[in-house]
Design a protein around this motif. Structure first.
Motif, PDB file in Angstrom:
ATOM      1  N   TRP A 143       4.791   4.974  11.021  1.00 13.43           N
ATOM      2  CA  TRP A 143       5.347   5.795  12.092  1.00 13.43           C
ATOM      3  C   TRP A 143       6.838   5.511  12.218  1.00 13.43           C
ATOM      4  O   TRP A 143       7.261   4.353  12.220  1.00 13.43           O
ATOM      5  N   VAL A 144       7.619   6.553  12.345  1.00 16.38           N
ATOM      6  CA  VAL A 144       9.043   6.422  12.625  1.00 16.38           C
ATOM      7  C   VAL A 144       9.269   6.870  14.064  1.00 16.38           C
ATOM      8  O   VAL A 144       8.986   8.016  14.422  1.00 16.38           O
ATOM      9  N   ASN A 145       9.744   5.941  14.875  1.00 18.08           N
ATOM     10  CA  ASN A 145      10.030   6.197  16.290  1.00 18.08           C
ATOM     11  C   ASN A 145       8.807   6.738  17.038  1.00 18.08           C
ATOM     12  O   ASN A 145       8.891   7.660  17.855  1.00 18.08           O
ATOM     13  N   ASP A 146       7.663   6.115  16.768  1.00 16.87           N
ATOM     14  CA  ASP A 146       6.418   6.455  17.444  1.00 16.87           C
ATOM     15  C   ASP A 146       5.385   5.389  17.089  1.00 16.87           C
ATOM     16  O   ASP A 146       5.684   4.449  16.351  1.00 16.87           O
ATOM     17  N   HIS A 147       4.166   5.573  17.605  1.00 14.08           N
ATOM     18  CA  HIS A 147       3.084   4.635  17.283  1.00 14.08           C
ATOM     19  C   HIS A 147       1.751   5.282  17.612  1.00 14.08           C
ATOM     20  O   HIS A 147       1.673   6.175  18.460  1.00 14.08           O
ATOM     21  N   HIS A 148       0.711   4.873  16.916  1.00 19.60           N
ATOM     22  CA  HIS A 148      -0.678   5.270  17.194  1.00 19.60           C
ATOM     23  C   HIS A 148      -0.973   6.744  16.937  1.00 19.60           C
ATOM     24  O   HIS A 148      -2.112   7.180  17.142  1.00 19.60           O
ATOM     25  N   ARG A 149      -0.002   7.549  16.520  1.00 21.34           N
ATOM     26  CA  ARG A 149      -0.256   8.983  16.410  1.00 21.34           C
ATOM     27  C   ARG A 149      -1.110   9.277  15.184  1.00 21.34           C
ATOM     28  O   ARG A 149      -0.946   8.675  14.129  1.00 21.34           O
ATOM     29  N   VAL A 150      -2.011  10.244  15.349  1.00 24.01           N
ATOM     30  CA  VAL A 150      -2.898  10.626  14.261  1.00 24.01           C
ATOM     31  C   VAL A 150      -3.210  12.102  14.417  1.00 24.01           C
ATOM     32  O   VAL A 150      -3.091  12.670  15.511  1.00 24.01           O
ATOM     33  N   ASP A 151      -3.575  12.723  13.329  1.00 22.51           N
ATOM     34  CA  ASP A 151      -3.959  14.126  13.364  1.00 22.51           C
ATOM     35  C   ASP A 151      -5.155  14.306  12.447  1.00 22.51           C
ATOM     36  O   ASP A 151      -5.302  13.584  11.444  1.00 22.51           O
ATOM     37  N   ALA A 152      -6.008  15.260  12.764  1.00 22.29           N
ATOM     38  CA  ALA A 152      -7.198  15.500  11.941  1.00 22.29           C
ATOM     39  C   ALA A 152      -6.842  15.784  10.488  1.00 22.29           C
ATOM     40  O   ALA A 152      -7.634  15.510   9.586  1.00 22.29           O
ATOM     41  N   ALA A 153      -5.643  16.306  10.245  1.00 27.02           N
ATOM     42  CA  ALA A 153      -5.238  16.670   8.884  1.00 27.02           C
ATOM     43  C   ALA A 153      -4.480  15.564   8.163  1.00 27.02           C
ATOM     44  O   ALA A 153      -4.201  15.692   6.972  1.00 27.02           O
ATOM     45  N   SER A 154      -4.141  14.489   8.858  1.00 24.28           N
ATOM     46  CA  SER A 154      -3.299  13.441   8.270  1.00 24.28           C
ATOM     47  C   SER A 154      -4.148  12.266   7.810  1.00 24.28           C
ATOM     48  O   SER A 154      -4.891  11.680   8.597  1.00 24.28           O
ATOM     49  N   PRO A 155      -4.068  11.879   6.527  1.00 23.30           N
ATOM     50  CA  PRO A 155      -4.926  10.796   6.022  1.00 23.30           C
ATOM     51  C   PRO A 155      -4.650   9.468   6.710  1.00 23.30           C
ATOM     52  O   PRO A 155      -3.512   9.157   7.063  1.00 23.30           O
ATOM     53  N   TRP A 156      -5.704   8.685   6.843  1.00 25.14           N
ATOM     54  CA  TRP A 156      -5.659   7.424   7.586  1.00 25.14           C
ATOM     55  C   TRP A 156      -6.390   6.355   6.783  1.00 25.14           C
ATOM     56  O   TRP A 156      -7.550   6.524   6.427  1.00 25.14           O
ATOM     57  N   GLY A 157      -5.708   5.260   6.506  1.00 21.38           N
ATOM     58  CA  GLY A 157      -6.339   4.162   5.781  1.00 21.38           C
ATOM     59  C   GLY A 157      -5.286   3.181   5.307  1.00 21.38           C
ATOM     60  O   GLY A 157      -4.085   3.418   5.464  1.00 21.38           O
ATOM     61  N   GLY A 158      -5.734   2.061   4.731  1.00 20.91           N
ATOM     62  CA  GLY A 158      -4.806   0.988   4.418  1.00 20.91           C
ATOM     63  C   GLY A 158      -4.776   0.598   2.961  1.00 20.91           C
ATOM     64  O   GLY A 158      -5.478   1.147   2.108  1.00 20.91           O
ATOM     65  N   VAL A 159      -3.918  -0.389   2.684  1.00 19.07           N
ATOM     66  CA  VAL A 159      -3.800  -1.018   1.377  1.00 19.07           C
ATOM     67  C   VAL A 159      -4.011  -2.519   1.559  1.00 19.07           C
ATOM     68  O   VAL A 159      -4.178  -3.002   2.668  1.00 19.07           O
ATOM     69  N   LYS A 160      -4.042  -3.242   0.456  1.00 21.03           N
ATOM     70  CA  LYS A 160      -4.280  -4.692   0.475  1.00 21.03           C
ATOM     71  C   LYS A 160      -5.588  -4.988   1.217  1.00 21.03           C
ATOM     72  O   LYS A 160      -6.583  -4.288   0.991  1.00 21.03           O
ATOM     73  N   LEU A 161      -5.619  -5.982   2.076  1.00 13.00           N
ATOM     74  CA  LEU A 161      -6.868  -6.346   2.738  1.00 13.00           C
ATOM     75  C   LEU A 161      -7.204  -5.457   3.926  1.00 13.00           C
ATOM     76  O   LEU A 161      -8.140  -5.731   4.673  1.00 13.00           O
ATOM     77  N   SER A 162      -6.467  -4.380   4.087  1.00 13.29           N
ATOM     78  CA  SER A 162      -6.767  -3.436   5.164  1.00 13.29           C
ATOM     79  C   SER A 162      -7.719  -2.335   4.728  1.00 13.29           C
ATOM     80  O   SER A 162      -8.006  -1.430   5.522  1.00 13.29           O
ATOM     81  N   GLY A 163      -8.216  -2.404   3.503  1.00 17.61           N
ATOM     82  CA  GLY A 163      -9.290  -1.490   3.150  1.00 17.61           C
ATOM     83  C   GLY A 163      -8.996  -0.593   1.972  1.00 17.61           C
ATOM     84  O   GLY A 163      -7.951  -0.681   1.316  1.00 17.61           O
ATOM     85  N   ILE A 164      -9.950   0.309   1.718  1.00 16.55           N
ATOM     86  CA  ILE A 164      -9.854   1.269   0.629  1.00 16.55           C
ATOM     87  C   ILE A 164     -10.324   2.629   1.129  1.00 16.55           C
ATOM     88  O   ILE A 164     -11.125   2.733   2.049  1.00 16.55           O
ATOM     89  N   GLY A 165      -9.807   3.673   0.509  1.00 15.42           N
ATOM     90  CA  GLY A 165     -10.193   5.026   0.878  1.00 15.42           C
ATOM     91  C   GLY A 165      -9.413   5.525   2.083  1.00 15.42           C
ATOM     92  O   GLY A 165      -8.624   4.798   2.698  1.00 15.42           O
ATOM     93  N   ARG A 166      -9.629   6.785   2.400  1.00 14.10           N
ATOM     94  CA  ARG A 166      -8.925   7.420   3.506  1.00 14.10           C
ATOM     95  C   ARG A 166      -9.888   8.205   4.385  1.00 14.10           C
ATOM     96  O   ARG A 166     -10.857   8.784   3.908  1.00 14.10           O
ATOM     97  N   GLU A 167      -9.590   8.185   5.684  1.00 10.43           N
ATOM     98  CA  GLU A 167     -10.290   9.019   6.649  1.00 10.43           C
ATOM     99  C   GLU A 167      -9.313  10.061   7.168  1.00 10.43           C
ATOM    100  O   GLU A 167      -8.103   9.927   7.009  1.00 10.43           O
ATOM    101  N   PHE A 168      -9.858  11.108   7.790  1.00 12.33           N
ATOM    102  CA  PHE A 168      -9.087  12.275   8.220  1.00 12.33           C
ATOM    103  C   PHE A 168      -8.548  13.041   7.003  1.00 12.33           C
ATOM    104  O   PHE A 168      -8.403  12.502   5.912  1.00 12.33           O
TER     105      PHE A 168
END
Length: 511
Positions: free
Chosen positions: A450-475
């Motif tokens: 996030w640039v100048n924001d936080h926690h924002r998400v949208d149904a169309a925007s992929p969500w997921g991590g790298v390293k020990l934060s997981g694999i794959g994407r939701e949304f």
């Protein structure tokens, strides 16, 4: 503590809540139950079934039958999309009840719950639209061939959801599950199972066929383990801590089950000196303390330019000290309790760990004095300053209203501190320099920035991590595509004679 529950919801809570299998509630085979505690007052608000491996197997069998049943598998894409839109409408019609139930069960202030859950029905509408818009590929190949792909739903999805956002996280996986034609068994957290159970009832009343959406309640070490290791599942979706993901993922991998895992985080927030300190502090409080900090993307590490470091710490501490902690149903409350006594003790333990490491307690780190006699699980929002990157409080996930502040001098140093973590779920940047924003966002090792924001998400925007934060994407399209198996089909459009073993044949092609 005030709990202005509707009469209907109060009556619903008084029931003995069984498992939800094959479109109906039923007790666990062993008739075992477990209490559900309200974090706001520490009292028992419901009893739910405590499933064992036999119950989990029953739920998976139900989901597998439904996956092949004509009532579900025989639906056209458009008919399924219409049904999913009806589910969204039914959910919306029950939102006030779901707001109250979720606030009661996980302790989030009602205002926060409303803000988070109001858009959840649109997750279903978005995925229904993806189902209608879906196109399979035609692949240009050499020779007299027509090649294309054909996708089909993977099958039974095991959905293991956490305590912090029970309805949102269950729904963000239910939506593509239904839109793809899969069926599911959901194992909500034993701490916050109530909205998931109620949603299964709502969706069944709205016309979802029996067995498409099953719910098994129980502890992770029993029900969760049985679900993740069962050979009858085709996909595992889990949101939780990294160790839980490691354990469940390893069990599922033995059956070569595909996986989407959203795991732990230690989100870095880089604050540059060109950005408004007051605005940075407001975003810091939002990022760190919304949901009582019990989010995988909690703004856990604030990496602040040395020129504004002291001002930032002083103002963030003042902001944290001014937040009203209390009854989640009280409209004046700005932060509710954490989910359990165990979670509160974990947070207070990290306050002690930080002090032993030499960090300075700038705010919080205690049970609120005015709530010391309460049986609820309250803790003041906590800020630790003068933290170094190698301290445990800067490296380990706390999962509470707990953030640390570290200074930096150069952009390169800030990026190195941010990336010096085994986690990589989310990150944030505070700057007015557009070029720097793009440059730093690209350099950060995270699945979400996030640039100048936080926690924002949208149904169309992929969500997921790298390293020990997981694999794959939701949304997004990425999540929807993950619920299908892809079949390649190649059709020979020529009627020319073929005999591979005719040695006089010229220009033979093996592949």
């Amino acid at each position: 503590m005030s709990s202005p529950l509707s009469p209907t919801l109060s009556q619903w809570l008084q029931k003995r809540h069984g498992l939800f299998i094959d479109g109906a509630a039923r007790p666990a085979r062993a008739a075992a139950e477990m209490p559900v505690i309200a974090p706001g007052h520490g009292g028992v608000i419901a009893h739910v079934a405590d499933a064992d491996a036999h119950d989990v197997a029953d739920a998976i069998a139900s989901a597998r039958r439904a996956f092949r049943a004509p009532e579900w598998a025989g639906l056209s894409i458009r008919a399924r999309a219409r049904l999913i839109n009806r589910l969204a409408d039914a959910m919306e019609a029950h939102m006030e009840e779901l707001y109250q139930l979720e606030t009661l069960n996980n302790g989030r202030p009602l205002r926060e719950t409303r803000a988070q859950l109001a858009r959840v029905p649109d997750l279903f509408r978005y995925n229904a639209a993806l189902a209608i818009a879906r196109r399979d590929s035609v692949i240009p190949v050499e020779g007299n061939y027509h090649a294309f792909t054909n996708r089909g739903p993977v099958g039974v999805v095991a959905n293991i959801a956490p305590f912090n956002h029970p309805l949102l996280i269950a729904s963000r996986n239910l939506a593509p599950t239904f839109a793809s034609g899969c069926t599911t068994v959901v194992k909500p957290s034993e701490l916050t199972p109530l909205t998931t159970l109620r949603l299964a009832e709502i969706f069944t009343e709205a016309g979802l066929p029996p067995g498409v959406f099953n719910v098994v309640t129980g502890v992770g070490a029993a029900a969760g383990k049985a679900l993740s290791e069962h050979p009858g599942i085709n996909k595992l979706v889990l949101t939780g801590g990294t160790e839980a993901g490691r354990s469940a993922g390893a069990a599922a991998a033995r059956n070569f089950v595909r996986q989407t895992l959203e795991l732990g985080g230690k989100t870095p927030v880089i604050v540059f000196d060109d950005y408004s300190v007051d605005q940075a502090v407001n975003y810091a409080a939002f990022g760190a303390f919304v949901g009582a900090g019990q989010t995988c993307v909690c703004a856990a590490r604030h990496i602040v330019h040395r020129r504004v470091y002291d001002e930032f710490v002083e103002k963030l501490a003042r902001k944290a000290d001014g937040l009203v902690v209390g009854d989640p149903f009280d409209p004046r409350t700005q932060m509710g309790p954490v989910v359990s006594q165990r979670q509160r003790e974990r947070i207070l333990d990290y306050v002690r760990i930080g002090a032993a490491e030499g960090a300075r307690l700038a705010a919080g780190g205690v049970v609120p004095a005015e709530l010391s006699e309460s049986s609820g699980f309250y803790v003041r929002p906590t800020v630790l300053a003068d933290v170094h990157p190698d301290m445990r409080v800067a490296r380990e996930e706390v999962f509470g209203p707990f953030t640390v502040v570290l200074p930096f001098d150069t952009e390169e140093e800030a990026i190195a501190i941010a990336n010096g973590s085994e986690y990589g779920l989310a990150a944030a940047v505070r700057t007015t320099d557009v070029a720097r924003a793009h440059r730093v966002a690209k350099a950060l090792e995270a699945g979400i920035v996030w640039v100048n924001d936080h926690h924002r998400v949208d149904a169309a925007s992929p969500w997921g991590g790298v390293k020990l934060s997981g694999i794959g994407r939701e949304f997004g399209q990425e999540a929807f595509d993950g619920y299908f198996d892809t079949k390649a089909v190649m059709v020979n459009t020529s009627n020319a004679p073929f005999d591979w073993f005719d040695v006089t044949q010229t220009n033979a092609r093996l592949n």
